[in-house]
Design an enzyme around this catalytic site. Structure first.
Site, PDB file in Angstrom:
ATOM      1  CB  SER A   1      -0.900  -0.034   1.247  1.00 10.08           C
ATOM      2  OG  SER A   1      -1.596   1.176   1.396  1.00 10.08           O
TER       3      SER A   1
ATOM      4  CE  LYS B   1      -5.006   0.358   0.622  1.00  5.47           C
ATOM      5  NZ  LYS B   1      -5.793  -0.385   1.634  1.00  5.47           N
TER       6      LYS B   1
ATOM      7  CE  LYS C   1      -3.995   4.180   2.288  1.00  4.70           C
ATOM      8  NZ  LYS C   1      -5.229   3.866   3.003  1.00  4.70           N
TER       9      LYS C   1
ATOM     10  CG  ASP D   1      -7.788   3.069   0.776  1.00  4.09           C
ATOM     11  OD1 ASP D   1      -8.887   3.643   0.872  1.00  4.09           O
ATOM     12  OD2 ASP D   1      -7.239   2.486   1.745  1.00  4.09           O
TER      13      ASP D   1
ATOM     14  CD  GLU E   1      -9.140  -0.154   0.921  1.00  2.80           C
ATOM     15  OE1 GLU E   1      -8.422  -0.857   0.175  1.00  2.80           O
ATOM     16  OE2 GLU E   1      -8.867   0.052   2.107  1.00  2.80           O
TER      17      GLU E   1
ATOM     18  CG  ASP F   1     -10.651   0.073   5.255  1.00  3.63           C
ATOM     19  OD1 ASP F   1     -10.961  -0.333   6.375  1.00  3.63           O
ATOM     20  OD2 ASP F   1      -9.506   0.545   5.018  1.00  3.63           O
TER      21      ASP F   1
ATOM     22  CE  LYS G   1      -7.522  -1.725   6.927  1.00  4.85           C
ATOM     23  NZ  LYS G   1      -7.306  -0.274   7.079  1.00  4.85           N
TER      24      LYS G   1
ATOM     25  N   GLY H   1      -4.548  -3.982   6.350  1.00  7.47           N
ATOM     26  CA  GLY H   1      -3.555  -3.824   7.416  1.00  7.47           C
ATOM     27  C   GLY H   1      -3.691  -2.491   8.116  1.00  7.47           C
TER      28      GLY H   1
HETATM   29  O1  OSB Z   1      -7.194   2.518   4.687  1.00  8.39           O
HETATM   30  O2  OSB Z   1      -6.336   0.583   4.472  1.00  8.39           O
HETATM   31  C1  OSB Z   1      -6.289   1.727   4.932  1.00  8.39           C
HETATM   32  C2  OSB Z   1      -2.967   2.281   6.687  1.00  8.39           C
HETATM   33  C3  OSB Z   1      -3.395   3.021   7.735  1.00  8.39           C
HETATM   34  C4  OSB Z   1      -4.728   3.338   7.861  1.00  8.39           C
HETATM   35  C5  OSB Z   1      -5.638   2.930   6.915  1.00  8.39           C
HETATM   36  C6  OSB Z   1      -5.217   2.168   5.855  1.00  8.39           C
HETATM   37  C7  OSB Z   1      -3.846   1.861   5.724  1.00  8.39           C
HETATM   38  C8  OSB Z   1      -3.266   1.149   4.611  1.00  8.39           C
HETATM   39  C9  OSB Z   1      -1.937   0.449   4.793  1.00  8.39           C
HETATM   40  O3  OSB Z   1      -3.733   1.157   3.507  1.00  8.39           O
HETATM   41  C10 OSB Z   1      -2.113  -0.939   5.254  1.00  8.39           C
HETATM   42  C11 OSB Z   1      -0.840  -1.626   5.638  1.00  8.39           C
HETATM   43  O4  OSB Z   1       0.023  -1.841   4.770  1.00  8.39           O
HETATM   44  O5  OSB Z   1      -0.689  -2.012   6.837  1.00  8.39           O
HETATM   45 MG    MG Z   2      -8.487   1.543   3.372  1.00 14.04          MG
END
Ligand code: OSB
Ligand code: MG
Length: 370
Positions: A136, A162, A164, A189, A214, A239, A263, A291
């Protein structure tokens, strides 16, 4: 089994690379390890994962500590626990606060498995030893940096990216990625950065062959997500919306999404997560493991859970060195040919590093039940 002692270590780890999302900027992660011991001195470990700011969800590490010590731990007093599935009903009188609940519930699963000489994965049906994983990436406005980062992660063997995004940092990076990485398994995301007023803009996302989008809309919005899903070819993934299997039922009934980012902490623990897996399996929703920048403890649990064969789509499960310089477990998780190996030891399968805890952890005895 009786819970006789609950201890905690508070830890902070600096992130190797600061992580930008649509709602904020993270440079280090705080988390607490929760250690539960039974009447024979067996010990289970869980991780308390909320962020310090209430910007992903409403729970923060500080509110979770209060819920844990004032409201959840006392419920364990004088309880005979025959199975970890009894924990969620025991905690049901405490509303919400899933991450606080999950820290104890998952620690009790670890303890229960250890008492029975098993791995946590032994309680799941149809598992495998190696898991395909993804990475991510935070919002990155420097597109040549982003291109380099993606190349480096692909070289390491990551099987999915992924990205952001937020309004203003979406179309340009997607254009760049599809120019240089046409076949990459790619998703985005938004962490709630858009609204239905952006519908025409969001329609443009269909041309980038995304595996999914996402959480484009608000964290409790089911209706607008359903409207968007009908308008787009690309799958919507939820999510933040999904705190329980009931939320999956609602999303499915309304057609709010075709995929679920699962999660374990966000849904209150393993028992609820297993219900969600079953629901997704029965209703053809694509479920994959997300995660929360976990330390080695939460990561080990995620690997145990993702060993279930249904987790085919590479999750947000990366090697330890993707996140942190050092960790609280003795053996960091590494990537081999784009896959991570599920630990084989008892419980979640990792050992805490006494040296690292002495160096990084702030210890507190939370409860002792006589
Ligand atoms: O939205 O999935 C999310 C990290 C922190 C808070 C929210 C998210 C995330 C990630 C990273 O996308 C997930 C990871 O690699 O642990
Ligand atoms: Mg997310």
């Amino acid at each position: 089994m009786k819970i006789c002692q609950i201890e905690t270590y508070r830890v902070r780890l600096p992130l190797r690379t600061p992580f930008e999302t649509s709602y904020g900027y993270l440079t280090e992660k705080a988390f607490d390890l929760i250690l539960v011991s039974d009447e024979f001195g067996n010990q289970g470990i869980g991780e308390l994962v909320p962020f310090e700011q209430p910007d992903y969800l409403e729970e923060t590490i500080e509110t979770a500590r209060i819920i844990l010590s004032k409201h959840l731990c006392p419920l364990l007093k004088n309880q005979i626990i025959n199975h970890p599935k009894e924990i969620a009903p025991l905690f049901a009188g405490v509303r919400g606060n899933q991450m606080a609940k999950a820290s104890i519930e998952t620690a009790i699963w670890d303890l229960y498995a250890k008492r029975n000489n098993k791995s946590v994965k032994d309680y799941f049906k149809e598992t495998r030893a190696e898991i395909p994983v993804g990475v991510s990436l935070g919002i990155q406005t420097d597109l040549s940096m982003l291109r380099q980062q993606i190349s480096a992660f692909l070289e390491q063997g990551y099987q999915r990216v992924k990205l952001k995004i937020r309004p203003g940092a979406d179309i340009e990076p997607l254009e760049m990625i599809r120019t240089y990485f046409p076949d990459l398994i790619l998703m985005v995301d938004a962490n709630s950065a858009y609204t239905l007023a952006d519908l025409d803009h969001l329609r443009r996302f269909d041309q980038y062959r995304l595996a999914m989008i996402e959480q484009p809309f608000a964290i409790n919005d089911f209706i607008d997500h359903a409207i968007l899903q009908k308008e787009l070819q690309t799958a919507i993934c939820l999510d933040e919306n999904i705190r329980s299997v009931k939320d999956c039922e609602l999303a499915f009934a309304l057609g709010s999404c075709r995929s679920i980012n699962l999660k374990i902490p966000r849904v209150g623990g393993i028992s609820e997560a297993l219900k969600i897996v079953r629901f997704c399996e029965e209703n053809d929703l694509l479920v994959w493991l997300g995660g929360m920048f976990e330390s080695g403890v939460g990561r080990a649990l995620n690997l145990q859970f993702a060993s279930q064969k249904i987790f085919n789509f590479p999750g947000d499960l990366s090697a330890s060195d993707r996140y942190y310089y050092e960790d609280v477990i003795t053996t960091p998780f590494e990537l081999e040919k784009g896959r991570m190996t599920v630990p084989n030891g008892l419980g979640i399968g990792v050992t805490l590093s006494k040296e690292m805890l002495a160096k990084l952890g702030e210890y507190e005895l939370l409860y002792e039940f006589k």
